[in-house]
Design a protein around this motif. Structure first.
Motif, mmCIF file in Angstrom:
data_model
loop_
_atom_site.group_PDB
_atom_site.id
_atom_site.type_symbol
_atom_site.label_atom_id
_atom_site.label_comp_id
_atom_site.label_asym_id
_atom_site.label_seq_id
_atom_site.Cartn_x
_atom_site.Cartn_y
_atom_site.Cartn_z
ATOM 1 N N ARG A 209 0.854 -1.175 0.000
ATOM 2 C CA ARG A 209 0.000 0.000 0.000
ATOM 3 C C ARG A 209 0.892 1.227 0.000
ATOM 4 O O ARG A 209 1.785 1.381 0.826
ATOM 5 C CB ARG A 209 -0.883 -0.021 1.262
ATOM 6 C CG ARG A 209 -1.929 1.037 1.370
ATOM 7 C CD ARG A 209 -3.039 1.013 0.326
ATOM 8 N NE ARG A 209 -3.621 -0.234 -0.082
ATOM 9 C CZ ARG A 209 -4.588 -0.912 0.567
ATOM 10 N NH1 ARG A 209 -5.073 -0.446 1.686
ATOM 11 N NH2 ARG A 209 -5.054 -2.036 0.075
ATOM 12 N N ASN B 104 -0.156 7.240 -1.151
ATOM 13 C CA ASN B 104 -1.314 7.875 -1.778
ATOM 14 C C ASN B 104 -2.578 7.013 -1.683
ATOM 15 O O ASN B 104 -3.628 7.373 -2.204
ATOM 16 C CB ASN B 104 -1.021 8.240 -3.238
ATOM 17 C CG ASN B 104 -0.774 7.029 -4.118
ATOM 18 O OD1 ASN B 104 -0.935 5.888 -3.708
ATOM 19 N ND2 ASN B 104 -0.359 7.294 -5.347
ATOM 20 N N GLY B 105 -2.489 5.834 -1.036
ATOM 21 C CA GLY B 105 -3.634 4.947 -0.873
ATOM 22 C C GLY B 105 -3.764 3.907 -1.960
ATOM 23 O O GLY B 105 -4.561 2.976 -1.843
ATOM 24 N N ASN B 106 -3.013 4.061 -3.044
ATOM 25 C CA ASN B 106 -3.026 3.065 -4.109
ATOM 26 C C ASN B 106 -2.270 1.823 -3.658
ATOM 27 O O ASN B 106 -1.556 1.838 -2.646
ATOM 28 C CB ASN B 106 -2.401 3.620 -5.383
ATOM 29 C CG ASN B 106 -3.244 4.707 -6.015
ATOM 30 O OD1 ASN B 106 -4.398 4.920 -5.648
ATOM 31 N ND2 ASN B 106 -2.654 5.418 -6.977
ATOM 32 N N THR B 107 -2.403 0.757 -4.421
ATOM 33 C CA THR B 107 -1.719 -0.494 -4.111
ATOM 34 C C THR B 107 -0.805 -0.859 -5.274
ATOM 35 O O THR B 107 -1.230 -0.867 -6.427
ATOM 36 C CB THR B 107 -2.741 -1.617 -3.854
ATOM 37 O OG1 THR B 107 -3.581 -1.226 -2.762
ATOM 38 C CG2 THR B 107 -2.054 -2.922 -3.503
ATOM 39 N N THR C 135 -5.820 1.870 -7.992
ATOM 40 C CA THR C 135 -6.465 2.744 -7.006
ATOM 41 C C THR C 135 -7.359 1.897 -6.107
ATOM 42 O O THR C 135 -7.715 0.765 -6.411
ATOM 43 C CB THR C 135 -7.304 3.822 -7.690
ATOM 44 O OG1 THR C 135 -8.347 3.180 -8.420
ATOM 45 C CG2 THR C 135 -6.469 4.681 -8.629
ATOM 46 N N LYS C 136 -7.733 2.480 -4.995
ATOM 47 C CA LYS C 136 -8.626 1.792 -4.074
ATOM 48 C C LYS C 136 -9.980 1.603 -4.733
ATOM 49 O O LYS C 136 -10.674 0.651 -4.566
ATOM 50 C CB LYS C 136 -8.768 2.591 -2.776
ATOM 51 C CG LYS C 136 -9.424 1.799 -1.663
ATOM 52 C CD LYS C 136 -8.477 1.617 -0.540
ATOM 53 C CE LYS C 136 -9.204 0.996 0.642
ATOM 54 N NZ LYS C 136 -8.415 0.144 1.421
#
Length: 167
Positions: free
Chosen positions: A148, A151-154, A166-167
């Motif tokens: 993770r 920026n919250g993306n994986t 992206t989430k």
């Protein structure tokens, strides 16, 4: 590790007699080790052989001092205490041939799951799936890792490509 020691997972080609996890100090001395055979003794764990007995593929030390161990061939993640005693199993019945579990800052676990379809799964502490990304079917080796990002993306790593979702 913060004290300079290194955790080592051994599982590719391991046997029941082998040590699956070692902690070595900076001089190369083994200061802690763990055998799966001391914990996983039932009939469901005997006779397994798929590139090793456990095919342990990841190990990390938790803030609690416990150790998180990914036992690919057992389709679960084990948390063991400093004495090697099993604290809990994670993902039993949910995971299949998982790789590289990562404990996130919120306490959830992000893990690559090689079940069909392959997916990245985020489990909360009660083992509920709170997020999942199904990896598109390709003619490639399996998904191996997920991290993770700030920026919250994986970030997902396969054997032959890296993808950010992206989430």
């Amino acid at each position: 590790l913060p004290d300079g020691n290194t955790l080592i997972a051994f599982g590719a080609g391991d046997r029941t007699s082998d040590v699956q996890v070692k902690e070595v100090d900076q001089q190369g001395n083994i200061v802690w080790s763990w055998h799966a055979r001391d914990v996983f003794t039932g009939a469901e764990y005997s006779g397994i052989s798929d590139e090793g007995w456990t095919h342990t593929n990841a190990v990390s030390r938790l803030e609690s001092g416990n150790t998180l161990i990914s036992l690919r061939n057992f389709n679960l993640i084990a948390e063991v205490d400093q004495k090697g005693k099993l604290v809990r199993t994670i993902g039993k019945g949910l995971l299949k041939a998982q790789h590289d579990p990562l404990v996130l800052s919120n306490g959830n676990i992000l893990v690559a799951n090689l079940d069909k379809p392959q997916a990245i799964i985020e489990l909360d502490p009660s083992e509920h799936v709170v997020w999942q990304f199904t990896v598109p079917l390709r003619q490639s080796w399996p998904v191996r890792d997920a991290n993770r990002l700030e920026n919250g993306n994986t970030l997902i790593t396969e054997s032959d490509r890296v993808v950010e979702v992206t989430k």
